[in-house]
Design a protein around this motif. Structure first.
Motif, PDB file in Angstrom:
ATOM      1  N   GLU A   8       0.847  -1.196   0.000  1.00  0.00           N
ATOM      2  CA  GLU A   8       0.000   0.000   0.000  1.00  0.00           C
ATOM      3  C   GLU A   8       0.882   1.246   0.000  1.00  0.00           C
ATOM      4  N   THR A   9       0.443   2.291  -0.722  1.00  0.00           N
ATOM      5  CA  THR A   9       1.236   3.518  -0.820  1.00  0.00           C
ATOM      6  C   THR A   9       0.399   4.741  -0.495  1.00  0.00           C
ATOM      7  N   TYR A  48       5.594   3.782   1.385  1.00  0.00           N
ATOM      8  CA  TYR A  48       5.047   2.432   1.379  1.00  0.00           C
ATOM      9  C   TYR A  48       4.746   1.996   2.811  1.00  0.00           C
ATOM     10  N   LYS A  49       3.703   1.203   2.946  1.00  0.00           N
ATOM     11  CA  LYS A  49       3.224   0.799   4.264  1.00  0.00           C
ATOM     12  C   LYS A  49       3.840  -0.529   4.703  1.00  0.00           C
ATOM     13  N   THR A  64       3.853  -3.117   8.437  1.00  0.00           N
ATOM     14  CA  THR A  64       3.183  -3.280   9.728  1.00  0.00           C
ATOM     15  C   THR A  64       3.874  -4.346  10.569  1.00  0.00           C
ATOM     16  N   VAL A  78       2.126   0.699  12.530  1.00  0.00           N
ATOM     17  CA  VAL A  78       2.083   0.963  11.087  1.00  0.00           C
ATOM     18  C   VAL A  78       3.175   1.970  10.755  1.00  0.00           C
ATOM     19  N   TRP A  96       5.221   4.117   7.602  1.00  0.00           N
ATOM     20  CA  TRP A  96       5.228   4.564   6.213  1.00  0.00           C
ATOM     21  C   TRP A  96       6.643   5.048   5.894  1.00  0.00           C
TER      22      TRP A  96
END
Length: 279
Positions: free
Chosen positions: A141-142, A151-152, A154, A184, A186
């Protein structure tokens, strides 16, 4: 032949840039607060509760600077004018276990270790240990943070959530439960350093945002290869302890502070305060 020479010079310049690469990132932190007063103070909608909650939130709103190279960094709180401690309804707000603006967290990414200079009640400690292995899970995910594509990643961990009640006599008590916390991160590969705020690291790019339980850390400014000299010095002074030993010291210190606070509260009017502490 000319093309080979040009390519060689290009790769040489890239190598030199990587060696000299440095920068600074400014982060702001805030934390959600679970806070409840007993009925005698008017409950959760009382003016006193709103004042206390706002004061606690201000104490968790801080600004830090991460100075970094490819392999090393220091993370320090930006000094601000200190506001006088306030007392509301006979209760004084104090955040324990925080050395404040004198703390320095040094990370050595290449050697996977850190040194954290901090203080408890005027006693200086130097925590030296290995960097934690976060075991990040990539999601693909971005989102954009400023001009950077992030970008993610976790991770999850379990920890103890503690609810502390201060009141009169038998109303005092602590409640603990085991909960799962999701972190999380990023990060942006556009800044190729495996680093980030606090102790976070281990991703293929600088971490620009962290959501860790009820704490959020967001990067608000990045300067790459600044004109002014960035010095990264590992702290050397303080009583050397491991992270595990320091956590034991902190736990004992916190219990002592809680007992002293409870004893003072028992001599007052019996009002109770419930504070939930978690990461």
């Amino acid at each position: 032949m000319k093309t080979k020479v040009l390519l060689g010079l290009l790769f040489l310049s890239i190598g030199v840039f990587a060696q000299d690469f440095r920068g600074k990132a400014v982060y702001k932190t805030h934390r959600k607060i679970d806070f409840k007063l007993g009925d005698k103070q008017g409950g959760e909608n009382s003016a006193l509760q709103k004042q206390l909650k706002a004061q606690l939130m201000r104490q968790f709103q801080k600004t830090f600077t991460l100075n970094f190279t490819k392999n090393e960094s220091t993370y320090k709180e930006n000094k601000a004018l200190s506001s006088p401690q306030q007392q509301m309804g006979g209760m004084q707000i104090q955040i324990m276990g925080n050395g404040g603006g004198n703390d320095v967290l040094y990370k050595n990414i290449k050697e996977k270790r850190y040194a954290n200079k901090t203080e408890i009640s005027g006693k200086r400690f130097l925590i030296k240990d290995d960097l934690p292995n976060y075991g990040w899970e990539m999601t693909g995910e971005t989102k954009n943070i400023g001009k950077y594509t992030c970008y993610k990643a976790t991770r999850k961990r379990t920890e103890t959530r503690r609810t502390i009640a201060f009141g009169d006599g038998d109303k005092d008590g602590d409640k603990e439960e085991i909960i799962t916390i999701e972190t999380v991160a990023w990060y942006t590969p556009e800044i190729p350093v495996s680093n980030g705020p606090e102790s976070f690291w281990g991703l293929p790019g600088l971490i620009l945002e962290i959501q860790d339980g009820k704490q959020t850390i967001v990067c608000t400014e990045i300067v790459l290869n600044p004109k002014e000299t960035i010095e990264i010095k590992e702290p050397r002074k303080g009583k050397k302890v491991s992270q595990k030993k320091f956590e034991t010291i902190m736990e004992e210190h916190t219990k002592d502070m809680m007992e002293r606070f409870k004893n003072r509260r028992r001599s007052n009017d019996g009002n109770s305060v419930h504070i939930e502490i978690q990461g």
